[in-house]
Design a protein around this motif. Structure first.
Motif, PDB file in Angstrom:
ATOM      1  N   ILE A  30      -8.840 -30.213  22.883  1.00  0.00           N
ATOM      2  CA  ILE A  30     -10.257 -30.638  22.920  1.00  0.00           C
ATOM      3  C   ILE A  30     -10.817 -29.928  24.151  1.00  0.00           C
ATOM      4  O   ILE A  30     -11.884 -29.565  23.835  1.00  0.00           O
ATOM      5  CB  ILE A  30     -10.127 -32.212  22.798  1.00  0.00           C
ATOM      6  N   HIS A  39      -9.519 -32.262  13.654  1.00  0.00           N
ATOM      7  CA  HIS A  39      -9.709 -32.707  15.052  1.00  0.00           C
ATOM      8  C   HIS A  39     -10.991 -32.237  15.496  1.00  0.00           C
ATOM      9  O   HIS A  39     -11.734 -33.090  16.032  1.00  0.00           O
ATOM     10  CB  HIS A  39      -8.670 -32.115  15.872  1.00  0.00           C
ATOM     11  N   TYR A  43     -13.985 -35.036  16.722  1.00  0.00           N
ATOM     12  CA  TYR A  43     -14.847 -35.016  18.096  1.00  0.00           C
ATOM     13  C   TYR A  43     -16.188 -34.446  17.960  1.00  0.00           C
ATOM     14  O   TYR A  43     -16.952 -35.213  18.226  1.00  0.00           O
ATOM     15  CB  TYR A  43     -14.026 -33.870  18.829  1.00  0.00           C
ATOM     16  N   ARG A  62     -14.272 -40.384  25.586  1.00  0.00           N
ATOM     17  CA  ARG A  62     -14.604 -39.442  24.346  1.00  0.00           C
ATOM     18  C   ARG A  62     -13.260 -38.758  24.041  1.00  0.00           C
ATOM     19  O   ARG A  62     -12.935 -38.651  22.819  1.00  0.00           O
ATOM     20  CB  ARG A  62     -15.619 -38.700  24.846  1.00  0.00           C
ATOM     21  N   ALA A  66     -11.801 -39.388  20.268  1.00  0.00           N
ATOM     22  CA  ALA A  66     -11.578 -38.538  19.379  1.00  0.00           C
ATOM     23  C   ALA A  66     -10.200 -38.207  18.974  1.00  0.00           C
ATOM     24  O   ALA A  66      -9.915 -37.924  17.737  1.00  0.00           O
ATOM     25  CB  ALA A  66     -12.044 -37.125  20.130  1.00  0.00           C
TER      26      ALA A  66
END
Length: 121
Positions: A30, A39, A43, A62, A66
């Motif tokens: 991420i 993913h 996100y 965050r 996610a």
């Protein structure tokens, strides 16, 4: 930030405990914006939900959200596959269900949140 808002269901907590290296890898993905498509969807779809984003404004929350959403998404996709749907259809259904969850969590009033979270348990 409550556990419910981070989608920490029992199965999500169990997955995180069983796969700490996977979680660490996902966090790195991420941060580097080098995620798998699912993913990435989990996100970046958050951007469409301003109330939810406001609650998750701190980067750490965050990231956790996610990751938890990715786990829930995978569980939803597996459920649709088990129900006999093909891969692309199961993925589309999982995407739609996750967007419904985001929508409920995005509500200012917590009524929708409670219903969504109860259904995930």
């Amino acid at each position: 930030m409550s556990q419910e808002e981070l989608l920490l269901t029992d199965s999500t907590i169990a997955f995180r405990a069983k796969h700490p290296e996977t979680i660490k890898n996902w966090e790195n993905q991420i941060v580097k914006d080098d995620c798998t498509p699912d993913h990435h969807f989990c996100y970046h779809a958050l951007e469409e939900y301003p109330n939810l984003i406001a609650h998750l404004d701190v980067a750490e929350y965050r990231l956790d959200f996610a990751i938890n959403a990715h786990i829930v998404h995978a569980q939803l996709q597996e459920q649709f596959l088990d129900d006999g749907h093909t891969g692309p259809i199961a993925l589309e259904h999982a995407n739609n269900e996750l967007l419904k969850i985001y929508g409920a969590l995005n509500e200012k009033e917590p009524v929708g949140r409670a219903a969504i979270l109860k259904s995930l348990q």
